[in-house]
Design an enzyme around this catalytic site. Structure first.
Site, PDB file in Angstrom:
ATOM      1  N   LYS A  98     -21.995  -9.665 -12.039  1.00 13.00           N
ATOM      2  CA  LYS A  98     -22.989  -8.976 -12.851  1.00 13.00           C
ATOM      3  C   LYS A  98     -23.051  -9.635 -14.231  1.00 13.00           C
ATOM      4  O   LYS A  98     -22.216 -10.447 -14.567  1.00 13.00           O
ATOM      5  CB  LYS A  98     -22.628  -7.486 -12.990  1.00 13.00           C
ATOM      6  CG  LYS A  98     -22.758  -6.756 -11.658  1.00 13.00           C
ATOM      7  CD  LYS A  98     -22.500  -5.261 -11.776  1.00 13.00           C
ATOM      8  CE  LYS A  98     -23.232  -4.610 -12.916  1.00 13.00           C
ATOM      9  NZ  LYS A  98     -24.680  -4.911 -12.949  1.00 13.00           N
ATOM     10  N   GLU A 107     -21.533  -2.270 -18.719  1.00  9.71           N
ATOM     11  CA  GLU A 107     -21.634  -1.909 -17.295  1.00  9.71           C
ATOM     12  C   GLU A 107     -20.248  -1.675 -16.712  1.00  9.71           C
ATOM     13  O   GLU A 107     -20.017  -0.711 -15.971  1.00  9.71           O
ATOM     14  CB  GLU A 107     -22.350  -3.026 -16.523  1.00  9.71           C
ATOM     15  CG  GLU A 107     -23.818  -3.143 -16.888  1.00  9.71           C
ATOM     16  CD  GLU A 107     -24.497  -4.373 -16.318  1.00  9.71           C
ATOM     17  OE1 GLU A 107     -25.728  -4.390 -16.296  1.00  9.71           O
ATOM     18  OE2 GLU A 107     -23.807  -5.316 -15.909  1.00  9.71           O
TER      19      GLU A 107
HETATM   20  C1  5RP Z   1     -27.338  -6.928 -16.039  1.00  9.06           C
HETATM   21  C2  5RP Z   1     -26.885  -6.961 -14.633  1.00  9.06           C
HETATM   22  C3  5RP Z   1     -27.901  -6.692 -13.589  1.00  9.06           C
HETATM   23  O1  5RP Z   1     -27.459  -5.655 -12.785  1.00  9.06           O
HETATM   24  C4  5RP Z   1     -28.067  -7.931 -12.775  1.00  9.06           C
HETATM   25  O2  5RP Z   1     -28.404  -9.016 -13.608  1.00  9.06           O
HETATM   26  C5  5RP Z   1     -29.154  -7.744 -11.696  1.00  9.06           C
HETATM   27  O3  5RP Z   1     -30.387  -7.650 -12.308  1.00  9.06           O
HETATM   28  P1  5RP Z   1     -31.721  -7.485 -11.484  1.00  9.06           P
HETATM   29  O4  5RP Z   1     -31.684  -6.137 -10.852  1.00  9.06           O
HETATM   30  O5  5RP Z   1     -32.815  -7.633 -12.500  1.00  9.06           O
HETATM   31  O6  5RP Z   1     -31.760  -8.595 -10.460  1.00  9.06           O
HETATM   32  O7  5RP Z   1     -25.749  -7.186 -14.326  1.00  9.06           O
HETATM   33  O8  5RP Z   1     -26.332  -7.312 -16.920  1.00  9.06           O
END
Ligand code: 5RP
Length: 223
Positions: A98, A107
């Site tokens: 992530k 997160e």
């Molecule tokens: C943000 C994250 C998001 O969950 C990850 O980048 C996925 O993003 P998306 O749903 O736009 O593909 O970790 O820091």
């Protein structure tokens, strides 16, 4: 279905999954990114069935408030049944990468508080071995070069995500060229580097459930 439709489908599946467990005291943890945005939009339809949300980023907090959903500081919350968030990659054990949206540290903190972490993703995110997506690492700004050298020592090719400042005022290094066969080990090793705030491997606290959007419908995967 295209990728946006798959994201909307998993977002709705997550709402359907948590809805029977919510009550007027419930606080829902909400992640960051385009899939999490779909979840926020779907969550708005049941906003009168729970108390409030905790957001993993300023952007998500704004989106929640725009729907009239109250947003609480995490420090004022002791019980959180669910955390719902997207991912950049998931392996079949539900270890995640992530941080593509630079929100990895918050997160990880919100996920740590929740009883159940539900990851929502379209099928492009499921991989056998993680690492094709560059691993985000949040670093204290003055430690950027030091941390980058140490990451090279671990076999990676770090690239500074220039122009990005996290909600915590830090920098992001995206580490290319990793083949993450030991997610917990690498997560721990990177977090040992002085100057690292945290890295985007969610292995010590991976997802409990992956709702995966596929052309055959939403699949439920557990580790
Ligand atoms: C943000 C994250 C998001 O969950 C990850 O980048 C996925 O993003 P998306 O749903 O736009 O593909 O970790 O820091």
């Amino acid at each position: 279905m295209n990728q946006d439709q798959l994201k909307q489908a998993v977002a709705q599946a997550a709402v359907d999954y948590i809805a029977p467990h919510l009550n007027k005291n419930s606080v829902v943890g909400v992640g960051t990114g385009s899939t999490a945005n779909c979840f926020v939009d779907a969550l708005a339809a049941i906003k009168h069935t729970f108390d409030a949300a905790v957001a993993s980023s300023e952007a998500t907090a704004q989106r929640l408030r725009s729907h009239g959903i109250a947003v609480l500081e995490l420090n004022s919350v002791s019980d959180m049944r669910f955390y719902i968030d997207g991912a950049d990659e998931s392996d079949h054990q539900l270890n995640l990468i992530k941080g593509g949206g630079a929100a990895l540290t918050r997160e990880k903190i919100v996920a740590a508080v929740a009883d159940e972490f539900i990851c929502i993703a379209d099928e492009s995110k499921l991989v056998n071995i993680m690492g094709n997506f560059p691993l985000p690492v949040e670093v204290i700004p003055m430690a950027r070069s030091h941390v980058a050298r140490k990451l090279v020592g671990l076999g990676g090719e770090p690239v500074w995500r220039e122009g990005t400042i996290t909600d915590n005022g830090n920098y992001i290094l995206d580490v290319h060229g990793l083949e993450i066969t030991d997610p917990k080990g690498l997560e721990t090793a990177i977090n040992q580097i002085t100057g690292v705030v945290t890295n985007g491997i969610f292995g010590m606290r991976g997802a409990d459930l992956l709702l995966l959007g596929t052309s055959e419908g939403v699949k439920q995967l557990t580790a």
